[in-house]
Design a protein around this motif. Structure first.
Motif, PDB file in Angstrom:
ATOM      1  N   ASP A 214       0.837  -1.189   0.000  1.00 23.99           N
ATOM      2  CA  ASP A 214       0.000   0.000   0.000  1.00 23.99           C
ATOM      3  C   ASP A 214       0.883   1.254   0.000  1.00 23.99           C
ATOM      4  O   ASP A 214       2.119   1.172   0.048  1.00 23.99           O
ATOM      5  CB  ASP A 214      -0.966  -0.003   1.190  1.00 23.99           C
ATOM      6  CG  ASP A 214      -0.245  -0.041   2.536  1.00 23.99           C
ATOM      7  OD1 ASP A 214       0.959   0.302   2.596  1.00 23.99           O
ATOM      8  OD2 ASP A 214      -0.886  -0.403   3.530  1.00 23.99           O
ATOM      9  N   GLU A 215       0.247   2.418  -0.066  1.00 19.96           N
ATOM     10  CA  GLU A 215       0.991   3.671  -0.169  1.00 19.96           C
ATOM     11  C   GLU A 215       1.873   3.913   1.046  1.00 19.96           C
ATOM     12  O   GLU A 215       2.977   4.453   0.933  1.00 19.96           O
ATOM     13  CB  GLU A 215       0.018   4.836  -0.346  1.00 19.96           C
ATOM     14  CG  GLU A 215      -0.597   4.916  -1.738  1.00 19.96           C
ATOM     15  CD  GLU A 215       0.447   5.170  -2.811  1.00 19.96           C
ATOM     16  OE1 GLU A 215       1.293   6.065  -2.629  1.00 19.96           O
ATOM     17  OE2 GLU A 215       0.428   4.460  -3.835  1.00 19.96           O
ATOM     18  N   SER A 216       1.411   3.520   2.215  1.00 21.60           N
ATOM     19  CA  SER A 216       2.201   3.703   3.434  1.00 21.60           C
ATOM     20  C   SER A 216       3.515   2.937   3.350  1.00 21.60           C
ATOM     21  O   SER A 216       4.578   3.459   3.709  1.00 21.60           O
ATOM     22  CB  SER A 216       1.394   3.236   4.651  1.00 21.60           C
ATOM     23  OG  SER A 216       2.170   3.286   5.829  1.00 21.60           O
ATOM     24  N   ALA A 217       3.454   1.694   2.861  1.00 20.93           N
ATOM     25  CA  ALA A 217       4.672   0.888   2.732  1.00 20.93           C
ATOM     26  C   ALA A 217       5.620   1.502   1.706  1.00 20.93           C
ATOM     27  O   ALA A 217       6.834   1.585   1.941  1.00 20.93           O
ATOM     28  CB  ALA A 217       4.313  -0.542   2.336  1.00 20.93           C
TER      29      ALA A 217
ATOM     30  N   GLU B 174      -0.540  -3.230   7.633  1.00 17.96           N
ATOM     31  CA  GLU B 174      -1.921  -3.551   7.982  1.00 17.96           C
ATOM     32  C   GLU B 174      -2.439  -4.659   7.066  1.00 17.96           C
ATOM     33  O   GLU B 174      -2.002  -4.787   5.921  1.00 17.96           O
ATOM     34  CB  GLU B 174      -2.803  -2.313   7.852  1.00 17.96           C
ATOM     35  CG  GLU B 174      -2.386  -1.146   8.745  1.00 17.96           C
ATOM     36  CD  GLU B 174      -2.532  -1.458  10.220  1.00 17.96           C
ATOM     37  OE1 GLU B 174      -3.269  -2.417  10.554  1.00 17.96           O
ATOM     38  OE2 GLU B 174      -1.921  -0.744  11.043  1.00 17.96           O
TER      39      GLU B 174
ATOM     40  N   LEU C 288       7.653   0.693   9.959  1.00 19.74           N
ATOM     41  CA  LEU C 288       6.467   0.450   9.126  1.00 19.74           C
ATOM     42  C   LEU C 288       5.633  -0.648   9.767  1.00 19.74           C
ATOM     43  O   LEU C 288       6.162  -1.715  10.099  1.00 19.74           O
ATOM     44  CB  LEU C 288       6.893   0.022   7.714  1.00 19.74           C
ATOM     45  CG  LEU C 288       5.807  -0.591   6.829  1.00 19.74           C
ATOM     46  CD1 LEU C 288       4.717   0.428   6.501  1.00 19.74           C
ATOM     47  CD2 LEU C 288       6.415  -1.165   5.546  1.00 19.74           C
TER      48      LEU C 288
ATOM     49  N   ASP D 119       5.910   4.639   0.789  1.00 17.33           N
ATOM     50  CA  ASP D 119       6.514   5.860   1.310  1.00 17.33           C
ATOM     51  C   ASP D 119       7.624   5.563   2.312  1.00 17.33           C
ATOM     52  O   ASP D 119       8.689   6.202   2.292  1.00 17.33           O
ATOM     53  CB  ASP D 119       5.447   6.732   1.985  1.00 17.33           C
ATOM     54  CG  ASP D 119       4.483   7.348   0.982  1.00 17.33           C
ATOM     55  OD1 ASP D 119       4.819   7.367  -0.225  1.00 17.33           O
ATOM     56  OD2 ASP D 119       3.405   7.802   1.403  1.00 17.33           O
ATOM     57  N   ARG D 120       7.411   4.590   3.174  1.00 13.87           N
ATOM     58  CA  ARG D 120       8.413   4.298   4.205  1.00 13.87           C
ATOM     59  C   ARG D 120       9.623   3.568   3.630  1.00 13.87           C
ATOM     60  O   ARG D 120      10.737   3.747   4.113  1.00 13.87           O
ATOM     61  CB  ARG D 120       7.765   3.528   5.354  1.00 13.87           C
ATOM     62  CG  ARG D 120       6.957   4.463   6.258  1.00 13.87           C
ATOM     63  CD  ARG D 120       5.928   3.740   7.108  1.00 13.87           C
ATOM     64  NE  ARG D 120       5.252   4.681   7.988  1.00 13.87           N
ATOM     65  CZ  ARG D 120       4.294   5.524   7.602  1.00 13.87           C
ATOM     66  NH1 ARG D 120       3.921   5.544   6.331  1.00 13.87           N
ATOM     67  NH2 ARG D 120       3.729   6.348   8.469  1.00 13.87           N
TER      68      ARG D 120
END
Length: 340
Positions: free
Chosen positions: A62-65, A261, A258, A67-68
């Motif tokens: 996902d976008e969170s992964a 989810e 990270l 970005d990190r």
């Protein structure tokens, strides 16, 4: 009215094992395995690369992964990834290496007995002593030269990742929370300095200042000068944890963190398509809904859903009367809230 697809060569019966104690040769007509369970005994390395590639191209972060991962790469810091078992923590490393064209992942699985030394290098002192003894006893031609010490030193995954190179390597430190209490702190100096020393090589005389040693990925031997390994590009380090213990603040401060989810409905559909194709995705809505409902009552891993979809959509699927019971087994929660 629908009819069940037949397994080619199995007389319409999906079962390989019958349980009637009558010998037969049905196993010789075993259908192809799921893409993530294919092995190559003729070439173990090639088989492992094929499975790694399957993981890499099928992963959907996902976008969170994303970005990190980028933050960790830019900062030259390890990425500490936590999440439930089967959430894709380890697969992220293979996806990064594949997309960036950085070659095979250097894999370092952690146990309670793992030390920093095992990740850096191994020196087979007994093997070298044995060769010296054989030469002295006349078992081999004695050239008057000592045994090549480089043949008895193999860099570990961490040591190999720190070798100088034009591009960084991807290092996966898997399940660090299983380690002894000292290992996270022991890693700090290596992460900060990007280098380490091989004491056995530093003790050699000046005329042996350059020694070629073995690496963790069985590539050609690499030169080490004066026993020091110093990275040119800090590796992309991905550390996974199932959250079974807390890490020291000093260690956490040096990591980008990270939390993965569980994938939502849309990502699950994309994962199914990546592994099993658009046809499987098109008929898997019911299984996805069932999976999400069961996941609300306990921990389920994404690969359990993939197993269920494969059984329900492949040519080797059980008949409808048995399918539901088998899917109940495949989709049984790993753990339930409050269990244990």
């Amino acid at each position: 009215m629908t009819t069940e697809p037949e397994i080619s060569g199995l007389d319409g019966d999906w079962r390989i094992y019958r349980g009637d104690s009558s010998p037969h040769e049905r196993v010789r007509r075993l259908p192809p395995p799921p893409p993530w369970r294919r092995f190559s005994p003729a070439d173990a390395a090639e088989g492992r690369l094929a499975r790694d590639l399957q993981q890499a191209v099928s992963y959907r972060p996902d976008e969170s992964a994303v970005d990190r991962v980028n933050a960790a790469i830019l900062l030259r810091r390890p990425l500490l990834v936590t999440g439930k078992p089967g959430s894709g923590k380890s697969t992220l490393a293979y996806n990064v290496a594949y997309e960036l064209g950085l070659g095979s992942v250097l894999y370092w699985p952690i146990t309670s007995n793992t030390t920093l030394q095992t990740g850096l290098y191994d020196y087979d002192a007994i093997g070298r002593l044995h060769e010296t003894s054989l030469r002295g006893a006349g078992g081999r031609a004695d050239t008057g030269e000592p045994p090549d010490i480089g043949r008895y030193i193999r860099l570990g995954p961490l040591g190999t990742a720190l070798l100088p190179g034009d591009l960084p390597r991807v290092l996966l430190i898997d399940e660090l929370d299983k380690s002894n209490i000292d290992l996270p702190n022991d890693l700090l100096n290596v992460f900060e300095e990007g280098r380490f020393t091989i004491l056995e090589l530093q003790r050699l005389p000046e005329e042996q200042s350059r020694i070629h040693v073995m690496t963790a990925d069985a590539g050609p031997r690499v030169p080490i000068d004066r026993g020091e390994v110093r990275c040119g590009n800090f590796p992309i380090v991905i550390i996974t944890s199932n959250g079974e213990r807390e890490f020291p603040p000093a260690f956490l401060r040096r990591c980008v963190r990270l939390v993965i989810e569980p994938p939502d409905r849309d990502r699950l559909a994309k994962i199914i398509e990546a592994h099993l194709g658009p046809d499987a995705r098109a008929v898997s809505d019911g299984l996805i809904e069932d999976f999400l409902a069961r996941r609300a009552d306990g921990t389920l891993a994404t690969d359990q859903l993939l197993n269920a979809v494969y059984l329900a959509t492949s040519g080797s699927r059980p008949p409808e009367a048995k399918l539901r019971d088998i899917l109940d087994t495949v989709l049984r929660p790993i753990e339930r809230p409050g269990a244990g």
